[in-house]
Design an enzyme around this catalytic site. Structure first.
Site, short mmCIF file in Angstrom:
data_model
loop_
_atom_site.label_atom_id
_atom_site.label_comp_id
_atom_site.label_asym_id
_atom_site.label_seq_id
_atom_site.Cartn_x
_atom_site.Cartn_y
_atom_site.Cartn_z
N LYS A 20 0.84 -1.21 0.00
CA LYS A 20 0.00 0.00 0.00
C LYS A 20 0.87 1.26 0.00
O LYS A 20 0.62 2.21 0.75
CB LYS A 20 -0.97 0.00 1.19
O1 OMP Z 1 -4.93 -4.45 -0.05
C1 OMP Z 1 -5.40 -5.41 0.56
O2 OMP Z 1 -5.03 -6.56 0.33
C2 OMP Z 1 -6.53 -5.17 1.46
C3 OMP Z 1 -7.42 -4.18 1.08
C4 OMP Z 1 -8.67 -4.10 1.73
O3 OMP Z 1 -9.53 -3.33 1.36
N1 OMP Z 1 -8.93 -4.94 2.77
C5 OMP Z 1 -8.03 -5.89 3.18
O4 OMP Z 1 -8.36 -6.65 4.11
N2 OMP Z 1 -6.79 -5.96 2.58
C6 OMP Z 1 -5.76 -6.88 3.09
O5 OMP Z 1 -6.17 -8.23 2.87
C7 OMP Z 1 -5.83 -9.05 4.00
C8 OMP Z 1 -7.11 -9.56 4.61
O6 OMP Z 1 -6.84 -10.48 5.63
P1 OMP Z 1 -7.97 -11.45 6.25
O7 OMP Z 1 -9.08 -10.57 6.70
O8 OMP Z 1 -7.24 -12.12 7.36
O9 OMP Z 1 -8.40 -12.40 5.14
C9 OMP Z 1 -4.99 -8.18 4.91
O10 OMP Z 1 -3.63 -8.32 4.56
C10 OMP Z 1 -5.48 -6.78 4.59
O11 OMP Z 1 -4.50 -5.79 4.81
#
Ligand code: OMP
Length: 265
Positions: free
Chosen positions: A93
């Site tokens: 990011k």
């Molecule tokens: O850019 C991302 O991957 C991201 C964007 C977003 O809107 N929401 C989001 O959850 N993420 C990332 O995606 C992953 C989600 O993790 P879980 O919720 O454990 O599946 C994390 O690394 C977050 O930082």
């Protein structure tokens, strides 16, 4: 070869659009790995072994590696994933003024793709966008509740900020290397955005632990069959109570998710 062509091939090879998020929260690693020199790397290696057959990509989030041991663990992890022929999307990011962002862009010497923040505009992303080989996923409509604070604001034209970001990302896609990040918790926005920018692949996080919509993630996340649906905690901590055997449950969780998502492809 362009990142999205490589991703296309990988999706075909494993018949999967699953992105396995490698977010090894140190407080949740199994006890028996805590004595390892690099516990996060030891953990990731076992997760990669157990899940790579179902992984279109691995997505380490930089937040879990930003310390000296962490960077070492991340480097080992990326090299190991590449050894299994799996592309790596570094969820960093990033974006900053020109000379700073040129430093950030060096992250792409190791990883195959990166997530970037559009807030500072085109020049803050140019070193990423100019890298024709690498994928650049622009945050558009994020999965978190506070995503609405800025991304949903209406502009004078009546469009919300996230739609303007999508339009800009489409303009920035001169090298066919740009995708969008759109959360699975926002199915209506996913649908609208797919219509607005039919050619941009999406990274869709937010299923699993965040309870997003898996069907919408697949239906709208893919552009010509290419895109990624990510789960991190839901896969890597599936075997949290299983002690030394923890990785087996991760493999099963990745396989289950692959099958579930494939129902909608
Ligand atoms: O850019 C991302 O991957 C991201 C964007 C977003 O809107 N929401 C989001 O959850 N993420 C990332 O995606 C992953 C989600 O993790 P879980 O919720 O454990 O599946 C994390 O690394 C977050 O930082």
């Amino acid at each position: 070869m362009n990142f999205f062509d490589r991703l296309h091939d990988r999706i075909r090879t494993v018949d999967s659009v699953v992105s396995v998020g490698l977010d090894p929260d140190p407080s949740r690693l199994p006890d028996h790995l805590q004595d390892h020199d690099l516990p996060r790397w030891a953990f990731n290696r076992r997760i990669i072994d157990a899940t790579h057959e179902h992984a279109a990509a691995f997505k380490p989030n930089a937040a879990f590696y930003e310390d000296p041991d962490g960077w070492a663990a991340l480097e080992e992890t990326i090299a190991y994933a590449h050894g299994k022929d799996v592309p790596v999307l570094l969820d960093a990011k990033r974006a900053d003024i020109g000379n700073t962002t040129r430093q950030y862009a060096q992250l792409l010497e190791k990883a195959d793709a990166i997530t970037v923040n559009p807030y500072m505009g085109r020049d803050s992303l140019q070193p990423f966008l100019s890298n024709e080989e690498a994928g650049v996923f622009v945050l558009c409509r994020t999965s978190n509740p506070g995503g609405a604070d800025i991304q949903d604001l209406e502009l004078e034209t009546g469009e919300p900020v996230y739609e303007r970001v999508a339009a800009l990302a489409d303009l920035w896609n001169e090298n066919d290397n740009v995708g969008l990040v759109v959360g699975a918790t926002k199915p209506e926005e996913l649908e609208e955005l797919r219509e607005q920018v039919p050619d941009l692949p999406f990274l869709v996080p937010g299923i699993g632990a965040q309870g997003g919509d898996a069907e919408a993630a697949v239906e709208y996340g893919l552009a010509d069959g290419v895109g990624l649906v990510n789960s991190s905690r839901g896969i890597i901590f599936a075997g949290e109570d299983d002690g030394e055997d923890f990785a087996r449950a991760s493999g099963q969780a990745a396989k289950r998710l692959k099958r579930r998502l494939n129902q909608y492809r």
